[in-house]
Design a protein around this motif. Sequence first.
Motif, PDB file in Angstrom:
ATOM      1  N   THR A  51       2.288  53.777  10.400  1.00 20.64           N
ATOM      2  CA  THR A  51       1.660  53.316   9.161  1.00 20.64           C
ATOM      3  C   THR A  51       1.404  54.488   8.221  1.00 20.64           C
ATOM      4  O   THR A  51       1.706  54.413   7.023  1.00 20.64           O
ATOM      5  N   ARG A  86       0.754  46.551   8.372  1.00 18.18           N
ATOM      6  CA  ARG A  86      -0.544  45.853   8.321  1.00 18.18           C
ATOM      7  C   ARG A  86      -1.285  46.002   9.636  1.00 18.18           C
ATOM      8  O   ARG A  86      -2.495  46.242   9.657  1.00 18.18           O
ATOM      9  N   SER A 127       4.472  44.928   5.194  1.00 20.23           N
ATOM     10  CA  SER A 127       5.169  44.470   6.401  1.00 20.23           C
ATOM     11  C   SER A 127       4.191  44.374   7.572  1.00 20.23           C
ATOM     12  O   SER A 127       3.146  45.030   7.598  1.00 20.23           O
ATOM     13  N   GLU A 128       4.545  43.549   8.520  1.00 16.93           N
ATOM     14  CA  GLU A 128       3.669  43.304   9.672  1.00 16.93           C
ATOM     15  C   GLU A 128       3.300  44.579  10.438  1.00 16.93           C
ATOM     16  O   GLU A 128       2.120  44.794  10.727  1.00 16.93           O
ATOM     17  N   ASP A 141      10.310  47.478  -3.218  1.00 17.76           N
ATOM     18  CA  ASP A 141      10.708  47.898  -1.879  1.00 17.76           C
ATOM     19  C   ASP A 141       9.530  48.559  -1.148  1.00 17.76           C
ATOM     20  O   ASP A 141       9.249  48.250   0.012  1.00 17.76           O
ATOM     21  N   GLU A 170       6.927  45.970  -0.272  1.00 19.31           N
ATOM     22  CA  GLU A 170       7.358  45.176   0.885  1.00 19.31           C
ATOM     23  C   GLU A 170       7.122  45.941   2.187  1.00 19.31           C
ATOM     24  O   GLU A 170       6.661  45.378   3.176  1.00 19.31           O
ATOM     25  N   ARG A 171       7.407  47.220   2.178  1.00 24.59           N
ATOM     26  CA  ARG A 171       7.148  48.044   3.374  1.00 24.59           C
ATOM     27  C   ARG A 171       5.662  48.119   3.673  1.00 24.59           C
ATOM     28  O   ARG A 171       5.244  48.049   4.822  1.00 24.59           O
ATOM     29  N   TYR A 172       4.857  48.305   2.624  1.00 21.92           N
ATOM     30  CA  TYR A 172       3.417  48.431   2.810  1.00 21.92           C
ATOM     31  C   TYR A 172       2.809  47.140   3.350  1.00 21.92           C
ATOM     32  O   TYR A 172       1.856  47.167   4.123  1.00 21.92           O
TER      33      TYR A 172
END
Length: 145
Positions: free
Chosen positions: A81, A49, A45-46, A38, A41-43
């Motif tokens: 971020t 990024r 994510s668009e 999880d 996936e967050r790290y």
Amino acid sequence: MQLLSLIISLVSVLVAVVVAVWGFRSSSRSERLRMFFDLQERYLSEPVRVGRRLIHTAIAGNDHVIITDIPRETLSSIGYTLAVMNTIAICTEVGYVDEALIARSMGRSFATAVYAALPYIDHVESVRGFRPYPYAERFAARLRA
């Protein structure tokens, strides 16, 4: 006969305890792995990024960066971020995820982004009066050590 029933009752309690402890350990490991995916996936994510890219293009390496001259949307993206990265660092610090796993998968990128964002973090501290992402900074320092 009584001795046999006594032994069976003691052994069954022992087996129940062992099964409960083993089940808890397995559940704990699977939960930690699920939390890792999880967070990863967050790290990746668009929006995160994009925020990391903005940290490196708008702030890093610019010795005379004036944070107030950077567009508000850019600062919001960078702040988001860093907030996600702070959350990841909190999860590693309290043991929800394996720190070594995080370090191997995103450690270099994480540490580089936090250190590149230091002028922004310093600016936010001067405006708000407190350091906004302390866990991310501590985790980045551990990753660099």
